[in-house]
Design an enzyme around this catalytic site. Sequence first.
Site, PDB file in Angstrom:
ATOM      1  N   THR A 152       7.072  42.359  11.581  1.00  0.00           N
ATOM      2  CA  THR A 152       6.433  43.060  10.473  1.00  0.00           C
ATOM      3  C   THR A 152       5.588  44.240  10.961  1.00  0.00           C
ATOM      4  OG1 THR A 152       4.686  42.769   8.816  1.00  0.00           O
ATOM      5  CG2 THR A 152       4.629  41.269  10.663  1.00  0.00           C
ATOM      6  N   ASP A 153       5.350  45.183  10.066  1.00  0.00           N
ATOM      7  CA  ASP A 153       4.448  46.293  10.416  1.00  0.00           C
ATOM      8  C   ASP A 153       2.990  45.830  10.440  1.00  0.00           C
ATOM      9  OD1 ASP A 153       4.071  45.953   7.687  1.00  0.00           O
ATOM     10  OD2 ASP A 153       4.406  48.050   7.142  1.00  0.00           O
ATOM     11  N   GLU A 154       2.725  44.630   9.912  1.00  0.00           N
ATOM     12  CA  GLU A 154       1.323  44.159   9.856  1.00  0.00           C
ATOM     13  C   GLU A 154       0.742  43.919  11.249  1.00  0.00           C
ATOM     14  OE1 GLU A 154       0.213  41.376   6.916  1.00  0.00           O
ATOM     15  OE2 GLU A 154       1.704  42.086   5.489  1.00  0.00           O
ATOM     16  N   LYS A 175       2.437  36.713  14.215  1.00  0.00           N
ATOM     17  CA  LYS A 175       3.654  37.519  14.403  1.00  0.00           C
ATOM     18  C   LYS A 175       3.509  38.404  15.650  1.00  0.00           C
ATOM     19  CE  LYS A 175       6.847  37.824  12.079  1.00  0.00           C
ATOM     20  NZ  LYS A 175       8.135  37.049  12.007  1.00  0.00           N
ATOM     21  N   TYR A 181      -1.768  35.461   9.868  1.00  0.00           N
ATOM     22  CA  TYR A 181      -0.315  35.705   9.794  1.00  0.00           C
ATOM     23  C   TYR A 181       0.099  36.801  10.774  1.00  0.00           C
ATOM     24  CZ  TYR A 181       3.955  38.047   8.233  1.00  0.00           C
ATOM     25  OH  TYR A 181       5.180  38.662   8.215  1.00  0.00           O
TER      26      TYR A 181
HETATM   27  P1  NAD Z   1      10.059  33.505   3.462  1.00  0.00           P
HETATM   28  O1  NAD Z   1       8.730  32.822   3.507  1.00  0.00           O
HETATM   29  O2  NAD Z   1      10.655  33.848   2.138  1.00  0.00           O
HETATM   30  O3  NAD Z   1      11.140  32.599   4.231  1.00  0.00           O
HETATM   31  C1  NAD Z   1      10.869  31.961   5.429  1.00  0.00           C
HETATM   32  C2  NAD Z   1      11.952  30.917   5.680  1.00  0.00           C
HETATM   33  O4  NAD Z   1      11.684  30.295   6.947  1.00  0.00           O
HETATM   34  C3  NAD Z   1      11.993  29.801   4.623  1.00  0.00           C
HETATM   35  O5  NAD Z   1      13.325  29.546   4.249  1.00  0.00           O
HETATM   36  C4  NAD Z   1      11.395  28.612   5.352  1.00  0.00           C
HETATM   37  O6  NAD Z   1      11.876  27.355   4.887  1.00  0.00           O
HETATM   38  C5  NAD Z   1      11.825  28.885   6.796  1.00  0.00           C
HETATM   39  N1  NAD Z   1      10.945  28.230   7.788  1.00  0.00           N
HETATM   40  C6  NAD Z   1       9.593  28.238   7.814  1.00  0.00           C
HETATM   41  N2  NAD Z   1       9.153  27.492   8.849  1.00  0.00           N
HETATM   42  C7  NAD Z   1      10.267  27.030   9.499  1.00  0.00           C
HETATM   43  C8  NAD Z   1      10.462  26.236  10.656  1.00  0.00           C
HETATM   44  N3  NAD Z   1       9.429  25.738  11.359  1.00  0.00           N
HETATM   45  N4  NAD Z   1      11.741  25.966  11.048  1.00  0.00           N
HETATM   46  C9  NAD Z   1      12.792  26.460  10.342  1.00  0.00           C
HETATM   47  N5  NAD Z   1      12.659  27.199   9.238  1.00  0.00           N
HETATM   48  C10 NAD Z   1      11.403  27.493   8.824  1.00  0.00           C
HETATM   49  O7  NAD Z   1       9.901  34.786   4.380  1.00  0.00           O
HETATM   50  P2  NAD Z   1      10.577  36.223   4.247  1.00  0.00           P
HETATM   51  O8  NAD Z   1       9.737  37.061   3.379  1.00  0.00           O
HETATM   52  O9  NAD Z   1      12.031  36.051   3.968  1.00  0.00           O
HETATM   53  O10 NAD Z   1      10.373  36.764   5.744  1.00  0.00           O
HETATM   54  C11 NAD Z   1      11.365  36.527   6.740  1.00  0.00           C
HETATM   55  C12 NAD Z   1      10.923  37.173   8.041  1.00  0.00           C
HETATM   56  O11 NAD Z   1      10.742  38.564   7.848  1.00  0.00           O
HETATM   57  C13 NAD Z   1       9.590  36.652   8.570  1.00  0.00           C
HETATM   58  O12 NAD Z   1       9.690  36.545   9.955  1.00  0.00           O
HETATM   59  C14 NAD Z   1       8.585  37.723   8.166  1.00  0.00           C
HETATM   60  O13 NAD Z   1       7.511  37.758   9.080  1.00  0.00           O
HETATM   61  C15 NAD Z   1       9.445  38.965   8.267  1.00  0.00           C
HETATM   62  N6  NAD Z   1       9.051  40.080   7.390  1.00  0.00           N
HETATM   63  C16 NAD Z   1       8.884  39.897   6.071  1.00  0.00           C
HETATM   64  C17 NAD Z   1       8.563  40.977   5.250  1.00  0.00           C
HETATM   65  C18 NAD Z   1       8.389  40.826   3.759  1.00  0.00           C
HETATM   66  O14 NAD Z   1       8.006  41.784   3.102  1.00  0.00           O
HETATM   67  N7  NAD Z   1       8.675  39.685   3.167  1.00  0.00           N
HETATM   68  C19 NAD Z   1       8.399  42.248   5.822  1.00  0.00           C
HETATM   69  C20 NAD Z   1       8.562  42.393   7.212  1.00  0.00           C
HETATM   70  C21 NAD Z   1       8.905  41.296   7.987  1.00  0.00           C
HETATM   71  O1  TDX Z   2      -1.778  38.545  -6.376  1.00  0.00           O
HETATM   72  C1  TDX Z   2      -1.782  39.492  -5.580  1.00  0.00           C
HETATM   73  N1  TDX Z   2      -2.549  40.587  -5.831  1.00  0.00           N
HETATM   74  C2  TDX Z   2      -2.632  41.658  -4.990  1.00  0.00           C
HETATM   75  O2  TDX Z   2      -3.342  42.634  -5.270  1.00  0.00           O
HETATM   76  C3  TDX Z   2      -1.011  39.471  -4.354  1.00  0.00           C
HETATM   77  C4  TDX Z   2      -0.151  38.276  -4.011  1.00  0.00           C
HETATM   78  C5  TDX Z   2      -1.105  40.558  -3.517  1.00  0.00           C
HETATM   79  N2  TDX Z   2      -1.892  41.607  -3.803  1.00  0.00           N
HETATM   80  C6  TDX Z   2      -1.944  42.759  -2.871  1.00  0.00           C
HETATM   81  C7  TDX Z   2      -2.216  42.424  -1.441  1.00  0.00           C
HETATM   82  C8  TDX Z   2      -1.427  43.474  -0.688  1.00  0.00           C
HETATM   83  O3  TDX Z   2      -2.198  44.655  -0.543  1.00  0.00           O
HETATM   84  O4  TDX Z   2      -0.639  43.347  -2.892  1.00  0.00           O
HETATM   85  C9  TDX Z   2      -0.236  43.771  -1.589  1.00  0.00           C
HETATM   86  C10 TDX Z   2       1.029  43.042  -1.200  1.00  0.00           C
HETATM   87  O5  TDX Z   2       0.680  41.684  -1.008  1.00  0.00           O
HETATM   88  P1  TDX Z   2       1.747  40.573  -0.530  1.00  0.00           P
HETATM   89  O6  TDX Z   2       2.899  40.598  -1.481  1.00  0.00           O
HETATM   90  O7  TDX Z   2       1.003  39.306  -0.323  1.00  0.00           O
HETATM   91  O8  TDX Z   2       2.278  41.216   0.825  1.00  0.00           O
HETATM   92  P2  TDX Z   2       1.531  41.637   2.171  1.00  0.00           P
HETATM   93  O9  TDX Z   2       0.274  40.921   2.356  1.00  0.00           O
HETATM   94  O10 TDX Z   2       1.472  43.149   2.193  1.00  0.00           O
HETATM   95  O11 TDX Z   2       2.614  41.111   3.240  1.00  0.00           O
HETATM   96  C11 TDX Z   2       4.042  41.221   2.995  1.00  0.00           C
HETATM   97  O12 TDX Z   2       4.584  42.311   3.672  1.00  0.00           O
HETATM   98  C12 TDX Z   2       4.649  42.259   5.073  1.00  0.00           C
HETATM   99  C13 TDX Z   2       4.748  39.937   3.394  1.00  0.00           C
HETATM  100  O13 TDX Z   2       4.158  38.835   2.724  1.00  0.00           O
HETATM  101  C14 TDX Z   2       4.713  39.747   4.883  1.00  0.00           C
HETATM  102  O14 TDX Z   2       5.499  38.611   5.248  1.00  0.00           O
HETATM  103  C15 TDX Z   2       5.301  40.972   5.551  1.00  0.00           C
HETATM  104  O15 TDX Z   2       5.178  40.863   6.923  1.00  0.00           O
END
Ligand code: NAD
Ligand code: TDX
Length: 348
Positions: A131-133, A160, A156
Amino acid sequence: MHNILVTGGCGFIGANFIRYLFSRNDFTGRVINVDRLTYAGNPENLTDIASAFPDRYRFVKADICDREAMEKTFDANGVDTICHFAAESHVDRSIVGPDDFVRTNILGTFTLLELCRKFSRQIELFHHVSTDEVFGSLGETGHFTEKTPYDPSSPYSASKAASDHLVMAYARTYKIPVTLSNCSNNYGPYQFPEKLIPLMILNGLEGKPLPVYGDGRNIRDWLYVEDHCAAVWRIMQQGRRGECYCIGGRSERTNLQVVHDICNILDEEAPGPESRRKLISFVKDRPGHDLRYAIDCTKLETELGWKPQEHFESGLRKTVRWYLRHPQWVERVRSGEYQKWIETHYAG
Ligand code: NAD
Ligand code: TDX
């Protein structure tokens, strides 16, 4: 890349990635999807894939931290490639309870890397999805690049960041062929409704409050999930081994802009008694809330020719429509663990 182990394939991006692979002519191999099925994992996201490709898709319910189970999976399936999505992914949960984040994100990644070391003769690639975080927060100007120093703010992002460091260290020390991607915020179908966009869509539909943290001026750089999947696949196929690539949508929006856009689309697609904007409620800010994320993805664009295909406006409308058209998916997800957690977390 014939036998691809996809970890976390039942989650949001993992499921979209597996669906993407099976939609492509240049993928002729097999997918072994390992998922522990936490609250965020939903095997129903792939029911149609499982029936359409019984010989090429296999689901294994296992924890990536369980070395024995993972070793059996590597061995029995001749795994040659890993695409590692599995993680605890929600920042708010990591603030309330960081344990699972440290365990899955750090120890889970470590376990997989150790197995890559053990099975080094058969491993062609370990792709780590990050992630960019990990870069922390930007001020009002500037962009993250592959050279930005790590400075994570939440449990988190710290977990990562630790996993990223392990991946790069294994590449240098043990010559494991790796690629790593740091992506900005994704949105699209199958996203668990704890994250900003699906939460706002579903609350808006049900006439519930839309909780905006702080003043809503925090900025995220949004990318449609299929564009992320395409970037990951491109990096896996053509990316230089040992390299990191930043992935982003060049689509910065304040949270309030995003919520306003969702309200407008909902008012058009599913008119209610009054404008959804009236539901917006400014609530206490997230501790350690990063102000701004923005990605400069020049390296990915120039080296590998990737570009996002979806505009934020059209992608957001598609996403709203997807949630409107999948009430059963929403209902199943909402009746599970998620509901219990949300009740405790948002009580009062
Ligand atoms: P998500 O939470 O929707 O899915 C995570 C999955 O991992 C789930 O299916 C869960 O059951 C599985 N999991 C969790 N712990 C596990 C374990 N110990 N063993 C096996 N499986 C396990 O997450 P996502 O949003 O799909 O993110 C996927 C990846 O992408 C993550 O690594 C996250 O850091 C990265 N990422 C997400 C975003 C975003 O915006 N969602 C952005 C950048 C990077
Ligand atoms: O109820 C809310 N109200 C609100 O203002 C929630 C859930 C979020 N927010 C804000 C927090 C953040 O500034 O919105 C923005 C986005 O929040 P999230 O959807 O929780 O995402 P973020 O914290 O930015 O992280 C996501 O992007 C990077 C994913 O959850 C991560 O897994 C990924 O790495």
